[in-house]
Enzyme design. Structure first.
Site, PDB file in Angstrom:
ATOM      1  N   ARG A  18       0.819  -1.208   0.000  1.00 23.11           N
ATOM      2  CA  ARG A  18       0.000   0.000   0.000  1.00 23.11           C
ATOM      3  C   ARG A  18       0.860   1.268   0.000  1.00 23.11           C
ATOM      4  O   ARG A  18       0.536   2.262  -0.644  1.00 23.11           O
ATOM      5  CB  ARG A  18      -0.926  -0.007   1.223  1.00 23.11           C
ATOM      6  CG  ARG A  18      -1.934   1.105   1.193  1.00 23.11           C
ATOM      7  CD  ARG A  18      -3.080   0.901   2.177  1.00 23.11           C
ATOM      8  NE  ARG A  18      -4.136   1.859   1.923  1.00 23.11           N
ATOM      9  CZ  ARG A  18      -4.621   2.705   2.844  1.00 23.11           C
ATOM     10  NH1 ARG A  18      -4.142   2.665   4.069  1.00 23.11           N
ATOM     11  NH2 ARG A  18      -5.571   3.542   2.517  1.00 23.11           N
ATOM     12  N   HIS A  31       0.611   4.424  -2.568  1.00 23.15           N
ATOM     13  CA  HIS A  31       0.439   5.817  -2.137  1.00 23.15           C
ATOM     14  C   HIS A  31       1.640   6.680  -2.513  1.00 23.15           C
ATOM     15  O   HIS A  31       1.519   7.893  -2.625  1.00 23.15           O
ATOM     16  CB  HIS A  31       0.152   5.888  -0.634  1.00 23.15           C
ATOM     17  CG  HIS A  31      -1.250   5.510  -0.287  1.00 23.15           C
ATOM     18  ND1 HIS A  31      -1.994   6.164   0.673  1.00 23.15           N
ATOM     19  CD2 HIS A  31      -2.071   4.539  -0.786  1.00 23.15           C
ATOM     20  CE1 HIS A  31      -3.205   5.609   0.750  1.00 23.15           C
ATOM     21  NE2 HIS A  31      -3.268   4.614  -0.115  1.00 23.15           N
ATOM     22  N   ASN A  79      -3.227   9.300   4.374  1.00 22.11           N
ATOM     23  CA  ASN A  79      -2.048   8.464   4.644  1.00 22.11           C
ATOM     24  C   ASN A  79      -1.910   8.077   6.113  1.00 22.11           C
ATOM     25  O   ASN A  79      -0.986   7.361   6.488  1.00 22.11           O
ATOM     26  CB  ASN A  79      -0.776   9.192   4.189  1.00 22.11           C
ATOM     27  CG  ASN A  79      -0.664   9.243   2.679  1.00 22.11           C
ATOM     28  OD1 ASN A  79      -1.173   8.343   1.996  1.00 22.11           O
ATOM     29  ND2 ASN A  79      -0.014  10.259   2.163  1.00 22.11           N
ATOM     30  N   HIS A 114      -6.167  -5.864  -2.660  1.00 25.33           N
ATOM     31  CA  HIS A 114      -6.981  -6.042  -1.457  1.00 25.33           C
ATOM     32  C   HIS A 114      -7.251  -7.514  -1.157  1.00 25.33           C
ATOM     33  O   HIS A 114      -8.068  -7.832  -0.308  1.00 25.33           O
ATOM     34  CB  HIS A 114      -8.289  -5.239  -1.577  1.00 25.33           C
ATOM     35  CG  HIS A 114      -8.076  -3.753  -1.572  1.00 25.33           C
ATOM     36  ND1 HIS A 114      -9.067  -2.848  -1.843  1.00 25.33           N
ATOM     37  CD2 HIS A 114      -6.956  -3.020  -1.308  1.00 25.33           C
ATOM     38  CE1 HIS A 114      -8.583  -1.605  -1.757  1.00 25.33           C
ATOM     39  NE2 HIS A 114      -7.299  -1.692  -1.446  1.00 25.33           N
ATOM     40  N   THR A 115      -6.568  -8.399  -1.826  1.00 22.27           N
ATOM     41  CA  THR A 115      -6.587  -9.820  -1.487  1.00 22.27           C
ATOM     42  C   THR A 115      -5.790 -10.075  -0.204  1.00 22.27           C
ATOM     43  O   THR A 115      -5.897 -11.134   0.403  1.00 22.27           O
ATOM     44  CB  THR A 115      -6.028 -10.674  -2.636  1.00 22.27           C
ATOM     45  OG1 THR A 115      -6.195 -12.052  -2.326  1.00 22.27           O
ATOM     46  CG2 THR A 115      -4.537 -10.405  -2.886  1.00 22.27           C
TER      47      THR A 115
END
Ligand code: HEM
Ligand SMILES: [Ca+2]
Ligand SMILES: [Ca+2]
Length: 315
Positions: free
Chosen positions: A47, A51, A81, A181-182
């Protein structure tokens, strides 16, 4: 014939083959140890890379810390964040320290982040793909730049498609990358609206499985719940990088509104269905899409970039 102009924005797999040939082994020793000892580092770092790339390009701008006493907040401080886990930052700091001890001032923080994200994807069961390198670290990190560039859990498919298109990513790549998102978890506040008051209806989101709804409500009360509670984005295999996220969408098990929406929109649903049906196809497409995401807004050279020694502070 005049010499071809030196490609400025192009990355290459062998960028450090002379400068720091052991680079990927060094980073790999840190990521594999971290994965064993602190497995949550995997979703945290993946992630973090997302970002980073979506704000100012893949340039390590997300790693900068606000100077003590300064009013100019760095990207990290932006609302979007705030939930980036410390475990992701720590993994990069540790990898950078090891790399600096062997190849001082030669390897950018942004390249280390790209390699570490790939390592964690692979360690969690996802694809192994070559990481192209040659990114320079950026010289700007401003909290104000973050909101327009990071999607929200209640973004519409239209907004998601537009945002990803603005980064040069296709609708297919939007769906495939959401497959991240797994693995990993989300805080209650990011899906609370779906549980109690969907779009001002005072009712739960109808596109949420009834049994899952009951479970989620137990962990996430309407008010007074603990802000630290997190629940898996992929209810079936939150630590395994498989296509469970997509099969889950097919049974109304998506946790975020933005996730389930991908299964409701005619532009994205066929792609999500295909990824649910064919795991190998997802894994291959995911590696390709990460390669493309990793080249967003890449900087080269001293005018726009630097090679930081401490990823948290500008040179
Ligand atoms: C498509 C739009 C996207 C939206 C709206 C979105 C939103 C979110 C939200 C709200 C969370 C939960 C954060 C929390 O509560 O702690 C999350 C987690 C996560 N996201 Fe996304 N995301 C998107 C795309 C992506 C992409 C493209 C990637 C990577 C390539 C990614 C990787 C992750 C990972 C790995 C987690 C779990 C983090 C953890 O457990 O620490 N997401 N995302
Ligand atoms: Ca960045
Ligand atoms: Ca999974």
């Amino acid at each position: 014939k005049p010499p071809a102009p030196r490609p400025h924005r192009e990355l290459s797999a062998d960028y450090y083959s002379k400068k720091c040939p052991q680079l990927e082994t060094l980073v790999g020793s840190v990521t594999s140890q971290r994965f064993k000892e602190v497995p949550i580092s995997a979703p945290a770092t993946i992630r973090l890379f997302f970002h980073d790339c979506f704000v100012e390009g893949c340039d390590g701008s997300i790693l900068i810390e606000t100077k003590k006493g300064s009013k100019k907040l760095a990207e990290r401080e932006a609302y979007e964040n705030k939930e980036l886990r410390e475990e992701g930052f720590d993994s990069i700091i540790k990898a950078k320290a090891l790399v600096e001890s062997h190849c001082p001032s030669l390897v950018s923080c942004s390249d280390i982040l790209a390699i570490a994200a790939r390592d964690f994807i692979h360690l969690a069961g996802g694809p192994y793909y070559q990481v192209k390198k040659g990114r320079w670290d950026g010289k700007r990190s401003t909290a104000k730049n973050v909101p327009p560039n990071i999607p929200r859990s209640n973004s519409t498919v239209d907004q998601l498609i537009k945002l990803f298109a603005s980064k040069g990513l296709t609708v297919e790549e939007l769906v495939v990358l959401s497959g991240s998102h797994t693995i990993g978890f989300a805080h209650c506040k990011n899906f609370l609206g779906r549980l109690y008051d969907y779009k001002g209806t005072k009712r739960p989101d109808p596109s949420l499985d009834q049994r899952l709804l009951k479970e989620l409500r137990m962990s996430c009360p309407f008010s007074g719940g603990s802000s630290g509670v997190v629940l898996p984005l992929d209810a079936t295999t939150p630590f395994v990088f498989d296509n469970g996220y997509f099969t889950g969408l097919g049974t109304n098990m998506g946790l975020l509104g933005s996730d389930q929406a991908l299964f409701l929109d005619p532009r994205t649903k066929p792609i999500a269905l295909e990824m649910a049906r064919d795991k190998q196809k997802f894994l291959k497409a995911f590696g390709d899409a990460m390669d493309k995401m990793g080249s967003i807004g890449v900087k080269r050279g001293k005018r726009h970039g630097e090679i930081r020694t401490d990823c948290r502070v500008f040179l």
